[in-house]
Design a protein around this motif. Structure first.
Motif, PDB file in Angstrom:
ATOM      1  N   THR A 207     -23.864 -26.879  14.417  1.00 21.64           N
ATOM      2  CA  THR A 207     -23.869 -25.843  13.619  1.00 21.64           C
ATOM      3  C   THR A 207     -25.115 -25.143  13.871  1.00 21.64           C
ATOM      4  O   THR A 207     -25.075 -23.797  13.784  1.00 21.64           O
ATOM      5  CB  THR A 207     -23.793 -26.076  12.167  1.00 21.64           C
ATOM      6  N   ALA A 208     -26.052 -25.855  13.616  1.00 24.43           N
ATOM      7  CA  ALA A 208     -27.492 -25.157  14.006  1.00 24.43           C
ATOM      8  C   ALA A 208     -27.608 -24.521  15.345  1.00 24.43           C
ATOM      9  O   ALA A 208     -28.235 -23.324  15.395  1.00 24.43           O
ATOM     10  CB  ALA A 208     -28.542 -26.204  14.007  1.00 24.43           C
ATOM     11  N   LEU A 209     -26.850 -24.827  16.437  1.00 29.24           N
ATOM     12  CA  LEU A 209     -26.870 -24.216  17.764  1.00 29.24           C
ATOM     13  C   LEU A 209     -25.883 -23.247  17.507  1.00 29.24           C
ATOM     14  O   LEU A 209     -26.350 -21.868  17.988  1.00 29.24           O
ATOM     15  CB  LEU A 209     -26.104 -25.250  18.730  1.00 29.24           C
TER      16      LEU A 209
ATOM     17  N   ILE B 290     -36.825 -18.766  19.794  1.00 30.73           N
ATOM     18  CA  ILE B 290     -35.183 -18.989  19.663  1.00 30.73           C
ATOM     19  C   ILE B 290     -34.625 -19.403  20.850  1.00 30.73           C
ATOM     20  O   ILE B 290     -33.955 -20.328  20.473  1.00 30.73           O
ATOM     21  CB  ILE B 290     -34.613 -17.453  19.092  1.00 30.73           C
ATOM     22  N   GLU B 291     -35.030 -18.878  21.817  1.00 29.80           N
ATOM     23  CA  GLU B 291     -34.462 -19.493  23.161  1.00 29.80           C
ATOM     24  C   GLU B 291     -34.820 -21.080  23.203  1.00 29.80           C
ATOM     25  O   GLU B 291     -34.057 -21.829  23.602  1.00 29.80           O
ATOM     26  CB  GLU B 291     -34.863 -18.781  24.206  1.00 29.80           C
ATOM     27  N   HIS B 292     -35.904 -21.601  22.947  1.00 30.39           N
ATOM     28  CA  HIS B 292     -36.286 -22.802  22.968  1.00 30.39           C
ATOM     29  C   HIS B 292     -35.657 -23.702  22.045  1.00 30.39           C
ATOM     30  O   HIS B 292     -35.231 -24.970  22.236  1.00 30.39           O
ATOM     31  CB  HIS B 292     -37.919 -23.113  22.716  1.00 30.39           C
ATOM     32  N   THR B 293     -35.442 -23.188  20.883  1.00 30.79           N
ATOM     33  CA  THR B 293     -34.834 -24.079  19.816  1.00 30.79           C
ATOM     34  C   THR B 293     -33.470 -24.031  20.115  1.00 30.79           C
ATOM     35  O   THR B 293     -32.538 -25.129  19.989  1.00 30.79           O
ATOM     36  CB  THR B 293     -34.903 -22.972  18.512  1.00 30.79           C
TER      37      THR B 293
ATOM     38  N   ALA C 144     -29.511 -29.747  23.763  1.00 30.31           N
ATOM     39  CA  ALA C 144     -29.812 -31.039  24.387  1.00 30.31           C
ATOM     40  C   ALA C 144     -29.686 -32.284  23.427  1.00 30.31           C
ATOM     41  O   ALA C 144     -29.214 -33.239  23.722  1.00 30.31           O
ATOM     42  CB  ALA C 144     -31.614 -31.117  24.711  1.00 30.31           C
ATOM     43  N   GLU C 145     -29.914 -31.746  22.033  1.00 29.13           N
ATOM     44  CA  GLU C 145     -29.571 -32.935  20.938  1.00 29.13           C
ATOM     45  C   GLU C 145     -28.065 -33.246  20.719  1.00 29.13           C
ATOM     46  O   GLU C 145     -27.678 -34.349  20.518  1.00 29.13           O
ATOM     47  CB  GLU C 145     -30.304 -32.122  19.707  1.00 29.13           C
TER      48      GLU C 145
ATOM     49  N   LEU D 196     -26.726 -36.890  21.095  1.00 30.50           N
ATOM     50  CA  LEU D 196     -26.164 -37.559  20.090  1.00 30.50           C
ATOM     51  C   LEU D 196     -24.595 -37.972  20.698  1.00 30.50           C
ATOM     52  O   LEU D 196     -24.091 -38.790  20.106  1.00 30.50           O
ATOM     53  CB  LEU D 196     -25.861 -36.686  19.026  1.00 30.50           C
ATOM     54  N   ASN D 197     -23.931 -37.320  21.450  1.00 31.83           N
ATOM     55  CA  ASN D 197     -22.981 -37.676  22.142  1.00 31.83           C
ATOM     56  C   ASN D 197     -22.859 -38.769  22.776  1.00 31.83           C
ATOM     57  O   ASN D 197     -21.969 -39.818  22.962  1.00 31.83           O
ATOM     58  CB  ASN D 197     -22.169 -36.450  23.079  1.00 31.83           C
TER      59      ASN D 197
END
Length: 127
Positions: A70-72, A89-92, A98-99, A103-104
């Motif tokens: 959702t954040a992505l 924003i791009e780094h985020t 990556a997260e 997590l997967n």
């Protein structure tokens, strides 16, 4: 049937000893406790039954995956309104992507450990 290190998957976490080895369930429980909020990892039932801890860790990580996705998905629309620069924003966005991947991977590792814990429990139950 006892599992051996030759039957574990590539998703098996390096922090957990191979199934069937000495104290492997304790190492699994220790690793799983790191994946859930501290209060869950301290409940006596969770401590006595690592398979319950694995179940909760799986649920916890699935929720974290949804949050990161959702954040992505909303970052490009919502972050500019917070006054963040395009580079932030791009780094985020890269961080969230990556997260989700991490997590997967953790979810697959939890499933592998959970299967081994269930197999271990079933092997102890008289038939």
């Amino acid at each position: 049937m006892a599992l051996t290190s030759s039957t574990i998957s590539a998703d098996w976490p390096c922090q957990v000893k191979p199934p069937g080895s000495y104290d492997w369930e304790r190492s699994a429980a220790k690793w799983l406790r790191e994946l859930v909020p501290a209060r869950y990892g301290s409940y006596p039932t969770m401590l006595r039954h690592p398979v319950l801890l694995a179940r909760h860790a799986q649920i916890q990580v699935q929720h974290e995956i949804r949050v990161a996705r959702t954040a992505l998905q909303t970052a490009r629309a919502e972050l500019p309104r917070l006054g963040l620069t395009e580079s932030v924003i791009e780094h985020t966005i890269k961080m969230y992507a990556a997260e989700v991947l991490q997590l997967n991977h953790i979810a697959r590792s939890i499933r592998a450990v959970s299967r081994a814990l269930v197999d271990s429990n079933l092997a102890r139950v008289p038939h």
